[in-house]
Design a protein around this motif. Sequence first.
Motif, short mmCIF file in Angstrom:
data_model
loop_
_atom_site.label_atom_id
_atom_site.label_comp_id
_atom_site.label_asym_id
_atom_site.label_seq_id
_atom_site.Cartn_x
_atom_site.Cartn_y
_atom_site.Cartn_z
N ALA A 129 -5.79 22.06 -6.20
CA ALA A 129 -4.78 21.17 -5.62
C ALA A 129 -5.07 19.72 -6.02
CB ALA A 129 -4.78 21.30 -4.10
N PRO A 130 -4.03 18.89 -6.17
CA PRO A 130 -4.25 17.49 -6.57
C PRO A 130 -5.05 16.72 -5.52
CG PRO A 130 -1.92 18.13 -6.77
CD PRO A 130 -2.61 19.21 -6.01
N ILE A 131 -5.75 15.69 -5.98
CA ILE A 131 -6.50 14.79 -5.11
C ILE A 131 -5.92 13.39 -5.28
CG2 ILE A 131 -8.75 13.82 -4.54
CD1 ILE A 131 -8.65 16.76 -4.02
N VAL A 132 -5.57 12.75 -4.16
CA VAL A 132 -5.09 11.37 -4.18
C VAL A 132 -6.16 10.50 -3.54
CG1 VAL A 132 -3.30 9.78 -3.42
CG2 VAL A 132 -2.68 12.12 -4.05
N LEU A 133 -6.68 9.56 -4.32
CA LEU A 133 -7.74 8.66 -3.86
C LEU A 133 -7.13 7.28 -3.63
CD1 LEU A 133 -10.39 9.71 -6.54
CD2 LEU A 133 -10.17 10.60 -4.22
N ILE A 134 -7.36 6.71 -2.46
CA ILE A 134 -6.77 5.42 -2.09
C ILE A 134 -7.87 4.51 -1.57
CG2 ILE A 134 -5.08 4.25 -0.63
CD1 ILE A 134 -3.56 6.90 -0.44
N GLY A 135 -7.94 3.29 -2.09
CA GLY A 135 -8.95 2.35 -1.62
C GLY A 135 -8.58 0.93 -1.97
N ALA A 136 -9.37 0.02 -1.42
CA ALA A 136 -9.22 -1.40 -1.74
C ALA A 136 -10.61 -2.02 -1.72
CB ALA A 136 -8.32 -2.09 -0.72
N GLY A 137 -10.81 -3.01 -2.58
CA GLY A 137 -12.09 -3.69 -2.62
C GLY A 137 -13.23 -2.72 -2.90
N THR A 138 -14.32 -2.86 -2.14
CA THR A 138 -15.51 -2.04 -2.38
C THR A 138 -15.29 -0.58 -1.99
OG1 THR A 138 -16.37 -2.65 -0.20
CG2 THR A 138 -17.07 -3.99 -2.08
N GLY A 139 -14.16 -0.29 -1.35
CA GLY A 139 -13.85 1.11 -1.04
C GLY A 139 -13.70 1.97 -2.27
#
Length: 741
Positions: A608-618
């Motif tokens: 299944a697809p993986i969606v990675l979401i972050g900002a800055g050091t995340g």
Amino acid sequence: MLRQLHSLPGLIVALFVIVLSVTGAILSLNPALERAGTVVPATEQVSVAELAGKIKEHYPRAEQIERTPSGTLIVYYTRDGQVRADRVDPRTGQAIAPYESSSFSRWVKNLHRSLLLDMPGRAVSGITALAMVVLAISGAMLLAARLGGWRQLLHPVRGTLSQRLHIELGRAAILGLLLSGLTGSYLSATTFGLASEGVEAEPEFPLEVDGGPPAAIDTLSALKTTDLSDLRELVYPYPDDPTDMYSLGTDQGAGYIDQASGEWLAYQPHDATHKFYEFIYRLHTGEGLWWLGLTLGLAALTVPVMAVTGTMIWWKRHRSKPKLAANSGPNAADSVILVGSEGNTTWGFAKTLHDSLVQAGQRVHTAPMNQLAPRYRSAKRLFILTATYGDGDAPASANQFLARLEKIKEAPRLSTAVLGFGDRQFPQFCGFAKEVEAALIAKGWQQLLPLDTINRQSPQEFTRWGDAVGKVLGTELTLVHTPVRPRTAMLELAERVDYGTDVQAPTAVLRFKVPEGSGKTGLLSRLLGRTGLPHFEAGDLVGILPPDSQVPRFYSLASASKDGMLEICVRHHPGGLCSSFLHALPIGGTIEAFIQPNPDFRPASGKAPIVLIGAGTGIGPLVGFIRHNKAHHPMHLYWGGRNPQSDFLYEPELNAYLADRRLTELNTVFSRVDERAYVQDKIAVDGPELRRLIEKGAQILVCGGRDMAASVMAALNDIVAPLGMDVATLKAQGRYREDVY
């Protein structure tokens, strides 16, 4: 109460349960092994008379034919004055191999049934089987409560390795263990006369025998009408004794056959109770049901692991409840602290508050929430520190609190402050704490402070709440809660990459290794390719102790130990003790650190697809997930920074991962050049594409600041609304996970 019902029997009978499960697993192999060596005749019916005629050709001195539940045919016969036994082919009556029961199997069976102690051992085995039933039922009820109801029983579970092993194995084996426990309890009850075995068929004597010359065995009418599949045993008459008879036992009953006429002399069917007893016996042993035996054996093999992990969980919970010093009585206290806890971790925070208030000169009474009193004579304030269990339920030490509160008619002259502990991964984050505050307000109790929450037992958030309490009380109150600290390791800074100076957001990617010369990196370790690092995975946390501080700061890991380095991404916060220390650390400088596993923040296995979401050091752990995506599963990254010229973290690595297809799609947004757009805005623009991925079963992992995570959740709620779902639904399915700080 339910937890005690599960824990106490498990601790008391743990050793006996392990013995019974291991021996049961060994015995479960017998029906399958026996079945594997059994010759099965053709599909057309074969009569006992036909079989006996074939056997007579090869065994003229046959004395008995036995058919086991698995279908193996055994002939007992006399040769050279000795009784022998062979396994025979039902199609020809010829020998397959000599038959001899296993002495090891008999010993294991005796150990399983009676612990080699005869009747006292049988009693212990029976009690253990009953305890297994209690453990299976109470374990299922605890799991349902933890996950928020019976409908969520198959949903993903979170927790430490021992907790997840205990739950996952129990969930997989519960039906088998329940069946083994129930059938074992019934069989034990029949042994001691507490339940009836029924009446096994046994015709009455005397019988009138024809007395004529014996007929050929394959012509006997009673045997010709008996199918081989119903046979249990056929005992021959004594040779040269015309008054003796054949004894025939079948699945339906037993009787005697005249050796001259071939007719039944007497027949007695098994009664219903005995048939039920034999059915239960087959369910318990798997005899005649080899596939069931193997299934029960596999279930039994989980028991030793669950016994060990269960004991570890109990011991950790037992040790985690602290001892309180200077605990005043409820009517003498100035401040009352009530604690709602399931696994005792909340008690550690309560002790820190208790000790700090005592040091400030107050008399403090600390107790479980279930001990709420109708009135406190001297108390001016009431602090309630509570966790939430399962889907917004009360934890064990608070499950009677709301009922006790309802019985209090008049609001006392004290003010309250409720502090909730939970995990933002769960849809009902701090749900019980919110319910408690609402109930207090509805009853007219005054507020000292509005409800506050602590995510994942954060010491920093607890300190912040303590500052707010101190201001209200007009006294300095520093709540420094230090959980039991794991053993630390010394790590050396080997490499750093600096970003963000031009946009006033200095950020560094720091890579650490075990110092050269350390005992953990000797010649043998280098030859074997070992790094000397403790085991960790990308997404786990590293706790770092800055100088002159015993309070660790946690950072998400961008690497796994197999990468040969420990990698973190750290932004410098002005006045931040640990971030200032790390940004000033030179190459070769060392840190004191330990690993805290974070197994709930990992990509799921599968296509299944993986969606990675972050900002800055995340972006740190998200890059780690991409780095290890060597199977090239679909991975889509959304990340927000300030300026691509200054703080495009990991830009070279991400471009390389796009080239080798470890990263499917890279979506970036920079607030200083994209009209102050943020990652949640980019997500909203790509809503249709994300909705398509979610329809295909995509998992979403979010890492970064709390405000960013809240905005991302709001944007995704709008995106998935046309699908008739929301982020809470995705969380319940284990498809939405956060690492938020």
